[in-house]
Design a protein around this motif. Structure first.
Motif, PDB file in Angstrom:
ATOM      1  N   THR A   1      62.914  54.091  40.655  1.00  0.00           N
ATOM      2  CA  THR A   1      63.114  55.450  40.159  1.00  0.00           C
ATOM      3  C   THR A   1      61.882  56.331  40.321  1.00  0.00           C
ATOM      4  O   THR A   1      61.970  57.532  40.120  1.00  0.00           O
ATOM      5  N   GLY A   2      60.771  55.736  40.637  1.00  0.00           N
ATOM      6  CA  GLY A   2      59.521  56.477  40.681  1.00  0.00           C
ATOM      7  C   GLY A   2      58.722  56.284  39.408  1.00  0.00           C
ATOM      8  O   GLY A   2      57.529  56.544  39.353  1.00  0.00           O
ATOM      9  N   ASP A   3      59.394  55.838  38.351  1.00  0.00           N
ATOM     10  CA  ASP A   3      58.727  55.541  37.074  1.00  0.00           C
ATOM     11  C   ASP A   3      58.666  54.031  36.902  1.00  0.00           C
ATOM     12  O   ASP A   3      58.730  53.520  35.794  1.00  0.00           O
ATOM     13  N   ASP A   4      58.579  53.331  38.010  1.00  0.00           N
ATOM     14  CA  ASP A   4      58.738  51.883  37.994  1.00  0.00           C
ATOM     15  C   ASP A   4      57.624  51.173  37.242  1.00  0.00           C
ATOM     16  O   ASP A   4      56.468  51.577  37.251  1.00  0.00           O
ATOM     17  N   SER A   5      58.011  50.078  36.674  1.00  0.00           N
ATOM     18  CA  SER A   5      57.073  49.227  35.946  1.00  0.00           C
ATOM     19  C   SER A   5      56.219  48.454  36.950  1.00  0.00           C
ATOM     20  O   SER A   5      56.571  48.346  38.127  1.00  0.00           O
ATOM     21  N   PRO A   6      55.132  47.888  36.476  1.00  0.00           N
ATOM     22  CA  PRO A   6      54.327  47.048  37.373  1.00  0.00           C
ATOM     23  C   PRO A   6      55.149  45.915  37.999  1.00  0.00           C
ATOM     24  O   PRO A   6      54.941  45.569  39.157  1.00  0.00           O
ATOM     25  N   MET A   7      56.109  45.386  37.257  1.00  0.00           N
ATOM     26  CA  MET A   7      56.953  44.308  37.779  1.00  0.00           C
ATOM     27  C   MET A   7      57.819  44.815  38.925  1.00  0.00           C
ATOM     28  O   MET A   7      57.961  44.145  39.954  1.00  0.00           O
ATOM     29  N   GLN A   8      58.385  46.028  38.786  1.00  0.00           N
ATOM     30  CA  GLN A   8      59.201  46.595  39.848  1.00  0.00           C
ATOM     31  C   GLN A   8      58.356  46.846  41.103  1.00  0.00           C
ATOM     32  O   GLN A   8      58.792  46.587  42.212  1.00  0.00           O
TER      33      GLN A   8
END
Length: 181
Positions: A95-102
């Motif tokens: 989404t562009g606001d991704d978590s470090p895991m993503q």
């Protein structure tokens, strides 16, 4: 919100049916070109088309890009427009606001796609080298005779004009010119 499908196969002969099969979309963009480059008309059109809130659906990461840098740039370009990217095979959405895991998952999966392409190219080079040793491989058959190229050059046309007229690469024109000299 628009659901956008991006489908890519490497050659005109390949079938796109298995990608995103059974799903419906508001807009579909399909390329039948190698993923080794981002110079794909429908990819560029899809990125241009995407708007905030849209979701770009892709069968798998390797269908969007075969190099890590291309993958990261394409996803970032789509996200910068406020659109999301969903990879169905990997069950990942960016989404562009991704978590470090993503971000880690995108980098890992992108690395596998790039590795797969590099291994494929290495096997191809090895196969061609073996075929050349056996005298079986002669290279690709010319689609245009050198005489036709030289005739157009002799008429005063530029290398690029000859290439465009014959629908060949300018390097092919240069090679014919060099071989004739």
């Amino acid at each position: 919100m628009t659901n956008i499908a991006y489908i890519r196969v490497s050659t005109i002969d390949q079938n796109t049916d298995r990608q995103l099969d059974g799903m419906t979309f508001d807009k579909t963009f399909t390329d039948k070109l190698s993923g080794a480059t981002t110079d794909r008309p429908q990819l560029l059109a899809m990125i241009d088309w995407a708007r905030a809130g849209d979701v770009v659906h892709v069968h798998s990461i390797d269908r969007l890009a075969r190099s890590m840098s291309d993958l990261l740039k394409i996803v970032a370009d789509i996200n910068a427009k406020g659109a999301h990217v969903k990879f169905h095979k990997e069950s990942l959405t960016f989404t562009g606001d991704d978590s470090p895991m993503q971000k880690l998952m995108l980098n890992m999966m992108g690395s596998f796609a790039q590795f797969e392409r590099e291994v494929m190219k290495e096997r191809q080079r090895e196969g061609i080298a073996k075929a050349k040793q056996k005298g079986v491989y002669k290279g690709r058959v010319k689609s245009v005779d050198d005489a036709a190229i030289l005739a157009l050059l002799a008429s005063g046309k530029s290398v690029r004009a000859v290439a465009a007229e014959l629908d060949i690469n300018p390097s092919t024109v240069q090679r014919a010119k060099k071989n004739a000299a």
